[in-house]
Design a protein around this motif. Structure first.
Motif, PDB file in Angstrom:
ATOM      1  N   TYR A 155       7.154   2.740   2.416  1.00 31.78           N
ATOM      2  CA  TYR A 155       6.123   2.262   1.488  1.00 31.78           C
ATOM      3  C   TYR A 155       5.845   0.783   1.706  1.00 31.78           C
ATOM      4  O   TYR A 155       4.705   0.330   1.551  1.00 31.78           O
ATOM      5  N   TRP A 234       6.458  -2.811  -8.687  1.00 34.52           N
ATOM      6  CA  TRP A 234       6.686  -1.961  -7.509  1.00 34.52           C
ATOM      7  C   TRP A 234       8.124  -1.452  -7.444  1.00 34.52           C
ATOM      8  O   TRP A 234       8.366  -0.338  -6.989  1.00 34.52           O
ATOM      9  N   PRO A 271       7.051   3.582  -5.717  1.00 34.84           N
ATOM     10  CA  PRO A 271       7.688   4.650  -4.943  1.00 34.84           C
ATOM     11  C   PRO A 271       8.377   5.674  -5.854  1.00 34.84           C
ATOM     12  O   PRO A 271       9.112   5.299  -6.774  1.00 34.84           O
TER      13      PRO A 271
END
Length: 313
Positions: A155, A234, A271
């Motif tokens: 990612y 994130w 993710p």
């Protein structure tokens, strides 16, 4: 205002020995990096790829830029809030800064240079471009370590292809007698990651999770690597950005530099590997630049945590 202390932030050496993925020294450094980011949201990187010559050259270039007339500096505009010239603000009258967008590209450096010096300034362009590129390498090393540690490197590779760098060149004017010493108010960065570099004048203070303010001691080979709000989202809250401020020490002008990472033209997805029963998903997918726009709205400014207000679950 809480007093600051000389307690130390984690210091991590980045040298040729520990920069090769797959080696034992890389793994040990990666562990130290992630622990520091999880515990403090930042650390001091000792990074010898920025030579003393480059250190001196970039601060000389910064002074040359900030010595330009105000009517020239205000030409540095941007559609993104805080990415262009900021100065003469009543809340922080000591602060003045300019931003070079796409600073790791020749086009970005050249466009900014030509705006400030229509007749050209090759030395300034070359110095800022080289400095930005070298610091971008450090940023990518750190994020490679973080993504490997969390098992989400694929990612990060996607994010890397959409990464844009902003170089800010900053001056804090030395306060006059009777003037407040506040250089910049406490805040977290809206970037993905930030790398800060100071000249010899102290002033940067970082707040720990227990409320202690740590005064950072500058040196030519040390850089503050700091998580931004976008990194917290994130990583699904594993890494929290630290609040930091500048309190001027003495009456001497203070120069600093910041390389800020942003993700452009790509929706940042958290993710799926980082969300589970123990740590449920905390953030929805988001657009980094729309988040910056939100932060500068009335709602964003009022929010205790803008990224949670913008895309929190």
């Amino acid at each position: 205002m809480a007093s600051s202390t000389q307690s130390n932030l984690p210091v991590i050496e980045f040298s040729m020995e520990n920069l090769n993925p797959g080696t034992n020294s890389w793994s040990l450094t990666r562990t130290d990096v992630v622990r520091a980011l999880e515990d403090y949201g930042c650390f001091i990187a000792v990074y010898d790829k920025v030579s003393l010559e480059l250190h001196n050259a970039i601060f000389s270039a910064s002074k040359e830029l900030l010595d330009l007339p105000t009517e020239t500096k205000v030409l540095n505009t941007s559609i993104t809030p805080s990415h262009g010239y900021v100065g003469k603000e009543p809340v922080v009258p000591l602060y003045e800064g300019l931003g070079i967008e796409n600073a790791t590209t020749l086009e970005g450096a050249q466009t900014f240079t030509n705006l400030m010096w229509p007749s050209g300034n090759e030395r300034f362009c070359e110095t800022t471009l080289l400095f930005s590129k070298v610091l971008a390498e450090l940023d990518q090393l750190v994020m490679r370590m973080v993504s490997q540690s969390y098992g989400v490197e694929k990612y990060y590779d996607l994010l890397l292809g959409s990464t844009s760098y902003l170089l800010r060149l900053i001056k804090y004017r030395g306060p006059q007698p009777g003037e407040k010493k506040l250089g910049i108010v406490p805040h977290t960065d809206k970037s993905f990651m930030s790398i800060l570099h100071q000249r010899q004048v102290k002033g940067l203070e970082i707040k720990t999770k227990d409320g202690e303010w740590i005064l950072v001691d500058p040196s030519p080979s040390s850089f503050v690597v700091m998580a931004g709000d976008a990194c917290m989202a994130w990583t699904n809250g594993r890494i929290e950005p630290p609040s930091h401020r500048v309190i001027m020490c003495g009456e001497e002008d203070r120069y600093s530099l910041g390389l800020f990472t942003f993700i452009r033209d790509l929706t940042i997805q958290i993710p799926e590997e980082l969300a589970d029963a123990e740590r449920p998903l905390q953030y929805e997918a988001f657009d980094h630049y729309k988040f910056i726009d939100f932060y500068y709205t009335d709602e964003g400014k009022r929010s205790k945590c803008a990224i949670k207000s913008y895309c929190g679950v």
